[in-house]
Design an enzyme around this catalytic site. Structure first.
Site, short mmCIF file in Angstrom:
data_model
loop_
_atom_site.label_atom_id
_atom_site.label_comp_id
_atom_site.label_asym_id
_atom_site.label_seq_id
_atom_site.Cartn_x
_atom_site.Cartn_y
_atom_site.Cartn_z
N LEU A 183 0.83 -1.11 -0.18
CA LEU A 183 0.03 -0.17 0.01
C LEU A 183 0.88 1.28 -0.09
O LEU A 183 0.54 2.40 -0.58
CB LEU A 183 -0.92 0.13 1.13
CG LEU A 183 -2.08 -1.09 1.30
CD1 LEU A 183 -2.69 -0.81 2.55
CD2 LEU A 183 -2.79 -1.05 0.02
N GLY A 225 9.47 7.02 4.33
CA GLY A 225 9.37 7.58 5.46
C GLY A 225 10.02 6.46 6.46
O GLY A 225 10.99 5.77 6.07
N VAL A 255 3.47 -0.28 4.39
CA VAL A 255 2.32 -0.69 4.83
C VAL A 255 2.05 -1.50 3.69
O VAL A 255 2.09 -1.31 2.34
CB VAL A 255 1.36 0.64 4.74
CG1 VAL A 255 0.04 0.20 5.38
CG2 VAL A 255 2.07 1.57 5.67
N LYS A 288 1.74 -2.82 9.12
CA LYS A 288 2.66 -1.87 9.22
C LYS A 288 3.85 -2.35 9.65
O LYS A 288 3.97 -2.95 10.78
CB LYS A 288 2.38 -0.69 9.94
CG LYS A 288 3.30 0.42 10.16
CD LYS A 288 2.40 1.58 10.58
CE LYS A 288 3.45 2.87 10.90
NZ LYS A 288 3.08 3.90 11.78
N ASP A 344 1.04 14.68 16.87
CA ASP A 344 1.03 14.96 15.47
C ASP A 344 -0.32 15.06 14.77
O ASP A 344 -0.39 14.38 13.82
CB ASP A 344 2.14 13.89 14.99
CG ASP A 344 2.62 14.31 13.45
OD1 ASP A 344 2.66 15.60 13.30
OD2 ASP A 344 3.09 13.25 12.61
#
Length: 247
Positions: free
Chosen positions: A25, A29, A33, A48, A145
């Site tokens: 997916l 970073g 995923v 993940k 965040d």
């Protein structure tokens, strides 16, 4: 089971033979995923993992493991649900989290090109997410965040539900006190985050206010500020323009 150096691949069976990789997916970073299928019950989930090239970074490993533990404690309809977490049983030994599979789009995707949400929908979304944050804060957790990329509108047969995502920089408060400064995204950071001071529940509430502003206006309150220093200065010194006055 075998693993490729760049991560898992479709068709691969991982995590003790329990999950089959259906598709990739997202990659980039800190993590990768995947859409996965439980080999025992045939149900689809999202996996993940930490990226393989980062697997030796102890801080990042602890960060992902902390995210799994924190999300595992949270039980709220407006927070993405985690079913299990652990470390993959292959040579890479990647920390992983198994989450519910969501269908829909992030708030960021919905706000592309300056799109505004109808006021009633924006306020309803903010209320739902603030109730979720209240639950999270009662557990002694601060998200740290909040931003449109970390809010997902999940569509199922019951309708559309906003959900908080990505607790990767979450902070667990020591005995209910304010936690030490922590990273986040500058454009949605609270003044105390910008100043490098302790964070607490109010930090998330402030960030949610910035998100609500953007839902109503189509842009963030200081969208003309560019670069971390300009954004920080605007957050600390400039009053936001009224929503109706934003072009």
């Amino acid at each position: 089971m075998g693993s490729m150096a760049h991560g898992f691949v479709p068709g691969q069976v991982v995590c003790g033979g329990r999950f089959r990789i259906v598709s990739v997916l997202a990659c980039g970073g800190m993590g990768d995923v995947y859409e996965i299928e439980d080999a025992h019950i045939g149900r689809r989930f999202v996996l993940k993992t930490l990226q393989p090239e980062l697997a030796s970074d102890g801080d990042l490993r602890r960060q992902m493991q902390r995210e799994g533990r924190v999300l595992g404690r949270i039980d709220h309809v407006n927070v993405v649900r985690v079913f299990t977490a652990g470390v993959s049983d292959d040579a890479m030994a990647l920390p992983f989290i198994v989450m519910e599979k969501l269908e829909g789009a992030t708030l960021r995707q919905m706000l592309r090109a300056g799109t505004r949400m109808p006021a009633r929908a924006a306020v309803r979304t903010a209320i739902d997410l603030l109730l979720a944050l209240d639950h999270v804060h009662e557990l002694g957790v601060v998200h740290c965040d909040l931003k449109p990329e970390n809010i997902f509108f999940h569509r199922d047969r019951d309708g559309i539900t906003p959900k908080l995502l990505d607790f990767g920089v979450v902070r667990v408060l020591p005995r209910g006190e304010a936690a030490a400064k922590l990273g986040g995204t500058m454009r949605y950071a609270s003044p105390e985050q910008v100043r490098g001071e302790a964070v607490g529940p109010r930090s998330d509430v402030y960030s949610m206010g910035l998100v609500l502003y953007e839902m109503l206006a189509g842009v963030s309150p200081f969208h003309d500020a560019t670069g971390p220093s300009q954004i920080a200065r605007a957050q600390l010194t400039r009053p936001p323009p009224g929503v109706g006055g934003v072009p």
